[in-house]
Design a protein around this motif. Structure first.
Motif, mmCIF file in Angstrom:
data_model
loop_
_atom_site.group_PDB
_atom_site.id
_atom_site.type_symbol
_atom_site.label_atom_id
_atom_site.label_comp_id
_atom_site.label_asym_id
_atom_site.label_seq_id
_atom_site.Cartn_x
_atom_site.Cartn_y
_atom_site.Cartn_z
ATOM 1 N N GLY A 64 115.225 -48.080 -51.720
ATOM 2 C CA GLY A 64 114.679 -47.692 -53.014
ATOM 3 C C GLY A 64 115.260 -46.426 -53.595
ATOM 4 O O GLY A 64 114.764 -45.927 -54.598
ATOM 5 N N GLU A 65 116.329 -45.895 -53.000
ATOM 6 C CA GLU A 65 116.893 -44.647 -53.508
ATOM 7 C C GLU A 65 117.376 -44.811 -54.945
ATOM 8 O O GLU A 65 118.118 -45.747 -55.273
ATOM 9 C CB GLU A 65 118.048 -44.184 -52.628
ATOM 10 C CG GLU A 65 118.587 -42.817 -53.026
ATOM 11 C CD GLU A 65 119.682 -42.330 -52.099
ATOM 12 O OE1 GLU A 65 120.224 -41.250 -52.362
ATOM 13 O OE2 GLU A 65 119.980 -43.045 -51.119
ATOM 14 N N GLY A 66 116.960 -43.912 -55.817
ATOM 15 C CA GLY A 66 117.344 -43.980 -57.220
ATOM 16 C C GLY A 66 116.488 -44.895 -58.048
ATOM 17 O O GLY A 66 116.682 -45.022 -59.260
ATOM 18 N N ALA A 67 115.498 -45.546 -57.443
ATOM 19 C CA ALA A 67 114.706 -46.521 -58.169
ATOM 20 C C ALA A 67 113.707 -45.877 -59.122
ATOM 21 O O ALA A 67 113.355 -46.469 -60.140
ATOM 22 C CB ALA A 67 113.965 -47.432 -57.188
ATOM 23 N N ALA A 68 113.245 -44.664 -58.818
ATOM 24 C CA ALA A 68 112.263 -44.015 -59.683
ATOM 25 C C ALA A 68 112.826 -43.812 -61.080
ATOM 26 O O ALA A 68 112.187 -44.130 -62.079
ATOM 27 C CB ALA A 68 111.833 -42.683 -59.070
ATOM 28 N N ALA A 69 114.054 -43.300 -61.164
ATOM 29 C CA ALA A 69 114.678 -43.082 -62.470
ATOM 30 C C ALA A 69 114.923 -44.399 -63.181
ATOM 31 O O ALA A 69 114.743 -44.514 -64.397
ATOM 32 C CB ALA A 69 115.982 -42.312 -62.297
ATOM 33 N N ALA A 70 115.348 -45.427 -62.431
ATOM 34 C CA ALA A 70 115.600 -46.734 -63.036
ATOM 35 C C ALA A 70 114.315 -47.329 -63.589
ATOM 36 O O ALA A 70 114.292 -47.873 -64.696
ATOM 37 C CB ALA A 70 116.220 -47.672 -62.004
ATOM 38 N N ALA A 71 113.223 -47.224 -62.832
ATOM 39 C CA ALA A 71 111.948 -47.776 -63.281
ATOM 40 C C ALA A 71 111.437 -47.051 -64.524
ATOM 41 O O ALA A 71 110.938 -47.676 -65.459
ATOM 42 C CB ALA A 71 110.918 -47.690 -62.157
ATOM 43 N N GLU A 72 111.588 -45.743 -64.539
ATOM 44 C CA GLU A 72 111.119 -44.985 -65.701
ATOM 45 C C GLU A 72 111.914 -45.351 -66.953
ATOM 46 O O GLU A 72 111.364 -45.523 -68.037
ATOM 47 C CB GLU A 72 111.232 -43.483 -65.423
ATOM 48 C CG GLU A 72 110.643 -42.642 -66.532
ATOM 49 C CD GLU A 72 110.736 -41.145 -66.268
ATOM 50 O OE1 GLU A 72 110.182 -40.378 -67.058
ATOM 51 O OE2 GLU A 72 111.378 -40.770 -65.259
ATOM 52 N N ALA A 73 113.243 -45.496 -66.795
ATOM 53 C CA ALA A 73 114.076 -45.879 -67.938
ATOM 54 C C ALA A 73 113.699 -47.263 -68.455
ATOM 55 O O ALA A 73 113.634 -47.495 -69.662
ATOM 56 C CB ALA A 73 115.550 -45.837 -67.543
ATOM 57 N N LEU A 74 113.438 -48.197 -67.536
ATOM 58 C CA LEU A 74 113.027 -49.537 -67.957
ATOM 59 C C LEU A 74 111.695 -49.490 -68.684
ATOM 60 O O LEU A 74 111.480 -50.190 -69.681
ATOM 61 C CB LEU A 74 112.919 -50.461 -66.738
ATOM 62 C CG LEU A 74 114.231 -50.902 -66.089
ATOM 63 C CD1 LEU A 74 113.934 -51.759 -64.864
ATOM 64 C CD2 LEU A 74 115.095 -51.671 -67.075
#
Length: 391
Positions: A110-120
């Motif tokens: 899940g590394e980097g997923a927080a930023a990806a989820a927020e952008a989505l």
């Protein structure tokens, strides 16, 4: 809580032709079309944005799509012009393509997923709706707010935990489905097995959240004692598409889904990358979509793909191996829009160029657009003369 989405900042102009020459000519026609509408800038940026959005809408839903393809990603007239100029001036394209068989791969990292989820959440209405559902389900399970974790309000996170990664992956699956891209096979690796099972129709969304919470608790406590309680009352359904086990690398039969409990019975087993990828090769998969943070799947597939299997290649040019479409991480467009906002549109552009059928209306969710006059197809006419007949 992340901000709700606003108007889409990045657009995709899909262009195609029956030959690479026709495709380049069409790009030139769109450049002329832009020149003829320079006056629109006098009405302000919003008028130009609306015109270019209508252009992209018309090209997507109002035109046939042929084998030679290019997706021009842009965020303003200048970046559109730059993309069209590069296409019009290129010497040779990658060649035509046929729609490939498609697989979705769900990595467990899940590394980097927080930023990806927020952008989505900010930019994609389809993903926002599903992440809201996951947030409600996670709260019902006694967990913290998923939306607060995405925005960092619940404390700094190096990587999303299992429930949040599951939510992101389900949101991405729904987002790809909204543009008509659906898999014939799915592979779940580690924590990604739950989202893969949901994509295959084995689990409801909320059931997956419950199991993701239990999986995370079992990992934290280094004990699987609570898993049976979480599994109680969940009736796994037979997969509607091929569900490849991340532990064995084989497509699971219906009874094996129950035995493995979507990977929960094998928490400490390593992911079988090689067998999984060979199974996709045996199924003649030509495109792999990474459902998760960008960057972890492509190199692994390239290193394990059997040389004898062939494939479309990274550029869709027959170089071997499947086309790999990355997750929505730091993918930039041709202009200056925020990278996170461009990520999914960039991925859809690559899917289109690889020959996947794309339902472009999905890129305009929540918008009202209209068809406008755009350049027509540059037919490559040939003249045939019939000689006079002697009598």
């Amino acid at each position: 809580m992340p901000e709700a989405h606003g108007p889409r900042a990045v657009r995709l102009l899909p262009l195609s032709g029956k030959s690479d020459g026709a495709l380049r000519t069409l790009a030139g026609r769109y450049l002329s079309w832009l020149d003829e509408r320079n006056g629109a800038a006098a009405n302000g940026r919003s008028a130009v944005d609306s015109l270019l959005a209508d252009m992209a809408w018309t090209a997507g839903i109002g035109r046939s799509h042929f084998a030679h393809r290019a997706g021009v990603v842009f965020d303003d007239a200048a970046s559109l012009r730059a993309g069209l100029s590069a296409l019009a001036d290129r010497s040779n394209g990658p060649g035509g393509c046929e729609p490939p068989k498609t697989a979705f791969v769900y990595p467990g990292d899940g590394e980097g997923a927080a930023a990806a989820a927020e952008a989505l959440y900010r930019s994609e209405p389809v993903a926002k709706a599903l992440l809201d559902r996951c947030d409600a389900a996670l709260r019902a399970e006694g967990g913290t707010s998923l939306l607060d974790r995405m925005s960092g309000e619940s404390g700094p996170e190096q990587a999303l935990d299992g429930p949040a990664l599951y939510a992101l992956q389900c949101a991405l699956t729904a987002l790809w489905s909204s543009v008509g891209v659906r898999p014939s096979a799915v592979v779940g690796l580690g924590a990604g097995e739950l989202a893969a099972a949901h994509a295959a129709g084995v689990l409801d969304l909320e059931q997956g959240i419950r199991l993701a919470v239990a999986r995370e608790a079992a990992k934290t406590a280094a004990s699987e004692d609570g898993l049976d309680a979480a599994l109680a009352g969940i009736a796994f359904r037979p997969p509607t598409i091929a569900l490849v086990s991340g532990v064995t690398g084989r497509a699971l039969r219906s009874e094996e889904v129950l035995e493995t409990a979507c990977g929960l019975r094998h928490l400490h087993e390593p992911a079988a990358y090689g067998p999984c990828i060979r199974t996709l090769a045996d199924r003649e998969v030509g495109a792999v979509v990474e459902i998760g943070p960008r960057g972890s799947v492509g190199p692994t597939i390239a290193s394990h793909w059997p040389k004898s299997a062939g494939g479309a290649g990274e550029a869709g040019n027959g170089a071997g191996g499947p086309v790999v479409l990355p997750g929505p991480g730091a993918a930039g467009g041709n202009g200056s829009a925020p990278d996170g906002d461009a990520g999914f549109v960039e991925a859809v552009a690559r899917a289109y160029e690889a020959g996947l059928p794309v339902a472009f209306a999905g890129l305009f969710a929540g918008e009202t657009r209209r068809r406008i006059p755009v350049p027509g197809y540059p037919f490559e006419r040939r003249r045939y003369w019939v000689g006079s007949l002697k009598t």
